[in-house]
Enzyme design. Structure first.
Site, PDB file in Angstrom:
ATOM      1  N   LYS A 113     -10.383 -10.938   8.349  1.00 43.07           N
ATOM      2  CA  LYS A 113     -11.044  -9.900   7.544  1.00 43.07           C
ATOM      3  C   LYS A 113     -12.379  -9.513   8.152  1.00 43.07           C
ATOM      4  CE  LYS A 113      -8.946 -10.474   3.029  1.00 43.07           C
ATOM      5  NZ  LYS A 113      -9.118 -10.882   1.643  1.00 43.07           N
ATOM      6  N   LYS A 195       1.920  -9.575   7.507  1.00 37.78           N
ATOM      7  CA  LYS A 195       2.372  -9.709   6.107  1.00 37.78           C
ATOM      8  C   LYS A 195       2.159  -8.407   5.321  1.00 37.78           C
ATOM      9  CE  LYS A 195      -1.657 -11.035   3.561  1.00 37.78           C
ATOM     10  NZ  LYS A 195      -2.311 -11.671   2.477  1.00 37.78           N
ATOM     11  N   LYS A 198      -1.619  -5.974  -0.030  1.00 36.44           N
ATOM     12  CA  LYS A 198      -1.904  -4.961  -1.048  1.00 36.44           C
ATOM     13  C   LYS A 198      -3.123  -4.120  -0.698  1.00 36.44           C
ATOM     14  CE  LYS A 198      -3.447  -8.459  -4.349  1.00 36.44           C
ATOM     15  NZ  LYS A 198      -4.755  -8.874  -3.845  1.00 36.44           N
TER      16      LYS A 198
HETATM   17  P1  TYM Z   1      -3.710 -12.383  -3.275  1.00 36.61           P
HETATM   18  O1  TYM Z   1      -4.225 -11.531  -4.352  1.00 36.61           O
HETATM   19  O2  TYM Z   1      -3.863 -11.916  -1.872  1.00 36.61           O
HETATM   20  O3  TYM Z   1      -2.171 -12.654  -3.512  1.00 36.61           O
HETATM   21  C1  TYM Z   1      -1.670 -13.164  -4.740  1.00 36.61           C
HETATM   22  C2  TYM Z   1      -0.505 -14.094  -4.444  1.00 36.61           C
HETATM   23  O4  TYM Z   1       0.518 -13.379  -3.739  1.00 36.61           O
HETATM   24  C3  TYM Z   1       0.840 -14.072  -2.535  1.00 36.61           C
HETATM   25  N1  TYM Z   1       1.152 -13.058  -1.499  1.00 36.61           N
HETATM   26  C4  TYM Z   1       2.311 -13.005  -0.820  1.00 36.61           C
HETATM   27  N2  TYM Z   1       3.399 -13.774  -0.867  1.00 36.61           N
HETATM   28  C5  TYM Z   1       4.424 -13.456  -0.036  1.00 36.61           C
HETATM   29  N3  TYM Z   1       4.382 -12.409   0.833  1.00 36.61           N
HETATM   30  C6  TYM Z   1       3.305 -11.606   0.910  1.00 36.61           C
HETATM   31  N4  TYM Z   1       3.275 -10.588   1.746  1.00 36.61           N
HETATM   32  C7  TYM Z   1       2.192 -11.902   0.059  1.00 36.61           C
HETATM   33  N5  TYM Z   1       0.970 -11.328  -0.124  1.00 36.61           N
HETATM   34  C8  TYM Z   1       0.357 -12.053  -1.072  1.00 36.61           C
HETATM   35  C9  TYM Z   1      -0.424 -14.847  -2.180  1.00 36.61           C
HETATM   36  O5  TYM Z   1      -0.135 -15.946  -1.342  1.00 36.61           O
HETATM   37  C10 TYM Z   1      -0.907 -15.263  -3.541  1.00 36.61           C
HETATM   38  O6  TYM Z   1      -0.237 -16.427  -3.977  1.00 36.61           O
HETATM   39  N6  TYM Z   1      -7.264 -15.793  -3.004  1.00 36.61           N
HETATM   40  C11 TYM Z   1      -6.071 -15.445  -3.708  1.00 36.61           C
HETATM   41  C12 TYM Z   1      -6.280 -15.317  -5.206  1.00 36.61           C
HETATM   42  C13 TYM Z   1      -6.859 -16.541  -5.826  1.00 36.61           C
HETATM   43  C14 TYM Z   1      -6.169 -17.752  -6.098  1.00 36.61           C
HETATM   44  C15 TYM Z   1      -7.139 -18.613  -6.690  1.00 36.61           C
HETATM   45  C16 TYM Z   1      -4.864 -18.177  -5.884  1.00 36.61           C
HETATM   46  C17 TYM Z   1      -8.128 -16.678  -6.249  1.00 36.61           C
HETATM   47  N7  TYM Z   1      -8.315 -17.942  -6.752  1.00 36.61           N
HETATM   48  C18 TYM Z   1      -6.804 -19.914  -7.079  1.00 36.61           C
HETATM   49  C19 TYM Z   1      -4.537 -19.493  -6.279  1.00 36.61           C
HETATM   50  C20 TYM Z   1      -5.502 -20.329  -6.870  1.00 36.61           C
HETATM   51  C21 TYM Z   1      -5.601 -14.106  -3.194  1.00 36.61           C
HETATM   52  O7  TYM Z   1      -6.364 -13.305  -2.725  1.00 36.61           O
HETATM   53  O8  TYM Z   1      -4.290 -13.850  -3.406  1.00 36.61           O
END
Ligand code: TYM
Length: 331
Positions: A113, A195, A198
């Site tokens: 990033k 990947k 979003k």
């Molecule tokens: P985030 O918002 O990027 O994504 C949310 C969840 O979706 C999963 N994910 C995917 N899984 C499969 N293929 C993909 N292309 C894909 N893109 C996203 C992510 O692995 C995630 O599980 N930092 C985290 C949010 C967060 C969090 C936490 C998660 C904040 N605090 C505590 C767990 C525990 C994030 O940005 O996820």
């Protein structure tokens, strides 16, 4: 016996995608019957990139409504917004003071990033510490995430070890990551080597949960595949097709082998047409529920308040114990 605690969240940036659904929210849903689950919208994490305040507010409500529309039950789970529980930011500080800079420097998501952003803020660097606070406040046993969050979870476990070594083991629980066997890394539709994200600037790369059927059809039909014609599941050599087959498999409940047999001798286009229909069909009831929920803001705010209240009681208990462990005077 008390149920095991599950916690997870998604950052309020961009649009929730099929990747988020398949890699995370679909698993969250399947865990809600058996476990004590807390799922939240990580709005504080969203501030690590510049946000338009009005858009962020709308997006947080939209994410919350999408959680509900995707099948997370507010009576069975604790659903809330991260900023509604101020203990997240407070525990974040304590943990920041325990985390060596060198450990944060290793985080590949920060490296990726920060290489794409001009003005990097300190929040982007310490982002995984706030994630650890999210998890540790609730004594989570298991954290269901996609593959991309694995390194952050490992850091969280390192932080727990630092804490245990300094203050003892009674307050913070060591969490385990749970990464689904299938669909833990859904790839971009136009560039299947990266990947599905979003916050991707090119919206052709992802299908959003709230895309119109027309958009979904267009995006899936124009997904990049190879120039071969043989239907095979081979993520290394046929990344684009294999990605589509993975999505197809998770949404249909059929294995990738079954799908390969079913489409033997057919063209890639057949897979795309049927998959596009399946995605539209899967998302239709979700979108209907979502649009209904978005018309009822008072109801959404009421559910957010209830969720935050439930979460706070638990977060306050942990934070108080942490303050006592660390030598702060509690009243
Ligand atoms: P985030 O918002 O990027 O994504 C949310 C969840 O979706 C999963 N994910 C995917 N899984 C499969 N293929 C993909 N292309 C894909 N893109 C996203 C992510 O692995 C995630 O599980 N930092 C985290 C949010 C967060 C969090 C936490 C998660 C904040 N605090 C505590 C767990 C525990 C994030 O940005 O996820």
């Amino acid at each position: 016996m008390a149920k095991k605690v599950i916690l997870s969240g998604s950052t309020a940036t961009g649009d929730l995608t099929l990747g988020n659904y398949i890699g995370a929210i679909n698993n969250w849903k399947s865990l809600q019957e058996e476990y004590d689950c807390l799922y939240f919208v990580a709005d504080l994490h969203a501030l690590t990139v510049a946000q338009d305040p009005k858009q962020l507010q709308e997006r947080c409500k939209s994410f919350f409504a999408q959680y509900l529309a995707l099948g997370l039950d507010p009576d069975k789970n604790t659903l809330f917004l991260q900023s509604h529980v101020p203990e997240h930011a407070e525990l974040n500080w304590i943990l920041t003071c325990l985390t060596p800079m060198g450990y944060l420097n290793r985080m590949t998501q920060f490296k990726d990033k920060s290489s794409q952003t001009k003005n990097i803020n300190a929040g982007l660097f310490t982002y995984p510490v706030l994630m650890s606070a999210d998890i540790l406040l609730y004594q989570a046993d298991v954290v269901p995430v996609g593959e991309d969050q694995k390194q952050h979870l490992e850091l969280c476990r390192d932080i727990v070890n630092f804490y245990h070594n300094r203050y003892g083991e009674k307050t913070l629980k060591m969490p385990e990551p749970h990464i689904g066997k299938q669909g833990a890394r859904i790839m971009s539709l136009q560039d299947p080597s990266k990947k599905m994200s979003k916050s991707d600037e090119n919206e052709k790369n992802f299908v959003s949960i709230i895309d119109t059927p027309k958009k979904i059809q267009k995006k899936i039909k124009s997904a990049v595949t190879d120039s071969d014609t043989v239907i095979e599941f081979d993520p290394e050599n046929k990344a684009g097709l294999s990605n589509l087959l993975t999505i197809y498999s998770v949404l249909s409940g059929k294995s990738t082998e079954e799908l390969v047999n079913e489409y033997q001798g057919k063209m890639y286009g057949h897979v795309k047409v049927d998959l596009a229909d399946l995605v539209c069909e899967t998302l239709k009831p979700v979108q209907e529920k979502y649009h209904d929920l978005m018309k009822n803001e008072d109801y959404l705010l009421e559910l957010m308040a209830k969720g935050a209240q439930k979460a706070r009681v638990r977060a306050q208990n942990t934070l108080k114990a942490v303050y006592q462990d660390t030598g702060l005077v509690t009243l």
